[in-house]
Scaffold this motif. Structure first.
Motif, PDB file in Angstrom:
ATOM      1  N   ASP A 352       0.832  -1.212   0.000  1.00 46.79           N
ATOM      2  CA  ASP A 352       0.000   0.000   0.000  1.00 46.79           C
ATOM      3  C   ASP A 352       0.863   1.257   0.000  1.00 46.79           C
ATOM      4  OD1 ASP A 352      -2.296  -1.535   0.034  1.00 46.79           O
ATOM      5  OD2 ASP A 352      -2.553  -1.415   2.216  1.00 46.79           O
ATOM      6  N   ARG A 356       1.278   4.137  -2.997  1.00 43.40           N
ATOM      7  CA  ARG A 356       0.982   5.552  -2.747  1.00 43.40           C
ATOM      8  C   ARG A 356       2.213   6.421  -2.998  1.00 43.40           C
ATOM      9  NH1 ARG A 356      -1.533   5.285   3.102  1.00 43.40           N
ATOM     10  NH2 ARG A 356      -1.708   7.549   2.868  1.00 43.40           N
ATOM     11  N   GLN A 359       2.484   7.072  -6.649  1.00 41.34           N
ATOM     12  CA  GLN A 359       1.502   8.057  -7.099  1.00 41.34           C
ATOM     13  C   GLN A 359       1.894   9.482  -6.704  1.00 41.34           C
ATOM     14  OE1 GLN A 359      -1.911   6.460  -5.102  1.00 41.34           O
ATOM     15  NE2 GLN A 359      -2.299   4.875  -6.651  1.00 41.34           N
ATOM     16  N   SER A 360       2.816   9.622  -5.748  1.00 40.02           N
ATOM     17  CA  SER A 360       3.104  10.934  -5.159  1.00 40.02           C
ATOM     18  C   SER A 360       4.397  11.583  -5.640  1.00 40.02           C
ATOM     19  CB  SER A 360       3.158  10.818  -3.625  1.00 40.02           C
ATOM     20  OG  SER A 360       1.947  10.303  -3.115  1.00 40.02           O
ATOM     21  N   LEU A 386       4.495   8.302   4.933  1.00 43.41           N
ATOM     22  CA  LEU A 386       3.337   7.395   4.924  1.00 43.41           C
ATOM     23  C   LEU A 386       3.461   6.314   5.984  1.00 43.41           C
ATOM     24  CD1 LEU A 386       3.048   7.023   1.042  1.00 43.41           C
ATOM     25  CD2 LEU A 386       1.435   8.215   2.530  1.00 43.41           C
TER      26      LEU A 386
END
Length: 389
Positions: A352, A356, A359-360, A386
């Protein structure tokens, strides 16, 4: 082979790890052919000193400068062994004139810079640091071509492919078949995976490896990284690389050719074999140890479950995206791998956080070396952010 006069001088980057220690076993078995020129480690100063006493290299390097004084003290009775510390020393030592081969057995992004320096110094590279090609495969490929530097794979899977290609010259490759043990969790449900611990993950069914790569094997990120490596090592697009879960780890990988023929390399799980083959190529020389008994081993193959092992799917996404995306995945994976080992995230949370982070972090389709450095830094910061939420 036994008649050659000059012993090959070998630098081992990461001599205290699993690959490094097994490489030293190979060198011990063939001390008439190979000699240690340099040994390096990051933190294991006591073991590094023990190795230095036994193999008497010209130099040792401890990457963590905090251990320099301790290493000097431990080697005070060896005035002929030069002692260095720090990342810059790693970059410089691989350029030493007497070195013939550099075994890159360091773990993680830290292996990239000294590998680049060794390539530019035209040292034969025995590649065991998979992050080098994962992060900067295109850069390393281009540098190796420019400096005419051989890169010989040490990972068992890539060595198997390399061995299967010997003698095939320019025959067309239809597909690379990359085998995976499946790790300790291949038969678990998602509910069970949500509850696994680091102790569970560190119990690999067939291989004895360091903690980082063992966790990567459990998530199958390790296999995703190997797909990326295979693309750059063998010039085959990821769409023509197939992962097969093969629990027995007997077929180490295979090549399917344009006529449908498949060539594979088989053997017992023993990393000394691919290490020695990289050292001795193109020759084969004797190696002690267990021999394969095909009467005792069934050979099974399964498709990987990309829903359960999301890390493998993310690696394929990264290579299809290209640019600095594999670098982002590698940095995030190093962070969550450490986080899982420190009980800061669950097994399923690792993928996960990696997704993320992908994507960032800013994407760059045509990264330079400086871009890789900046990307690695940014991705680690994001993944840590994160992880700490």
């Amino acid at each position: 082979m036994k008649n050659q006069q000059k012993k090959k001088q070998i630098a081992i980057l990461g001599s205290t790890g699993s690959i490094g220690t097994q490489a030293l076993e190979v060198i011990s078995e063939h001390s008439d052919l190979y000699e240690v020129y340099c040994l390096t480690a990051n933190n294991q100063v006591e073991l590094l000193a023990q190795q230095a006493h036994r193999y008497e290299p010209a130099a040792v390097v401890i990457a963590n400068e905090a251990h320099y004084d301790r290493l000097c003290s431990l080697l005070s009775d060896c005035p002929d062994i030069k002692v260095y510390a720090g990342a810059k020393a790693l970059d410089e030592i691989v350029e030493a004139g007497p070195i013939d081969m550099v075994l890159t057995a360091m773990v993680g992004f830290a292996g990239l810079s000294p590998t680049i320096h060794a390539v530019k110094a035209r040292k034969t590279i025995c590649l065991a640091n998979k992050e080098t090609l994962v992060v900067a495969g295109e850069l390393i490929r281009d540098l190796a071509a420019r400096y005419h530097t051989p890169i010989l794979p040490v990972d068992s899977e890539h060595s198997a492919i390399f061995q299967s290609l010997v003698g095939e010259e320019n025959n067309e490759i239809e597909k690379l078949l990359l085998t995976a043990s499946g790790g300790p969790f291949r038969n678990m449900t998602m509910e069970q995976l949500a509850r696994v611990t680091k102790a569970d993950a560190l119990q690999h069914p067939t291989w004895e490896m360091g903690a980082k790569i063992t966790i990567d094997s459990a998530t199958m990120m390790n296999k995703g990284f190997e797909v990326i490596e295979a693309k750059w090592l063998f010039g085959v697009d990821a769409s023509r690389i197939e992962v097969l879960v093969h629990p027995q780890s007997i077929i180490h990988s295979a090549v399917q050719f344009a006529d449908g023929a498949v060539k594979a390399q088989l053997g017992v799980p023993d990393m000394r074999l691919p290490i020695q083959y990289a050292f001795s190529y193109p020759y084969r020389i004797p190696l002690s140890g267990e021999r394969l008994d095909l009467f005792s081993h069934p050979l099974e193959f399964f498709r990987p479950d990309l829903e359960k092992f999301r890390c493998l799917a993310l690696a394929f996404e990264a290579i299809n995206k290209g640019g600095n995306m594999p670098c982002i995945v590698n940095a995030a994976n190093e962070v969550v791998n450490r986080g899982f080992l420190e009980d800061r995230c669950s097994f399923l949370e690792m993928s996960d956080i990696i997704e993320r982070t992908m994507q960032s972090v800013a994407f760059d389709a045509s990264p330079s070396y400086d871009t890789y450095i900046a990307t690695d830094r940014e991705a680690r910061l994001k993944a840590n952010e994160l992880l700490n939420k």
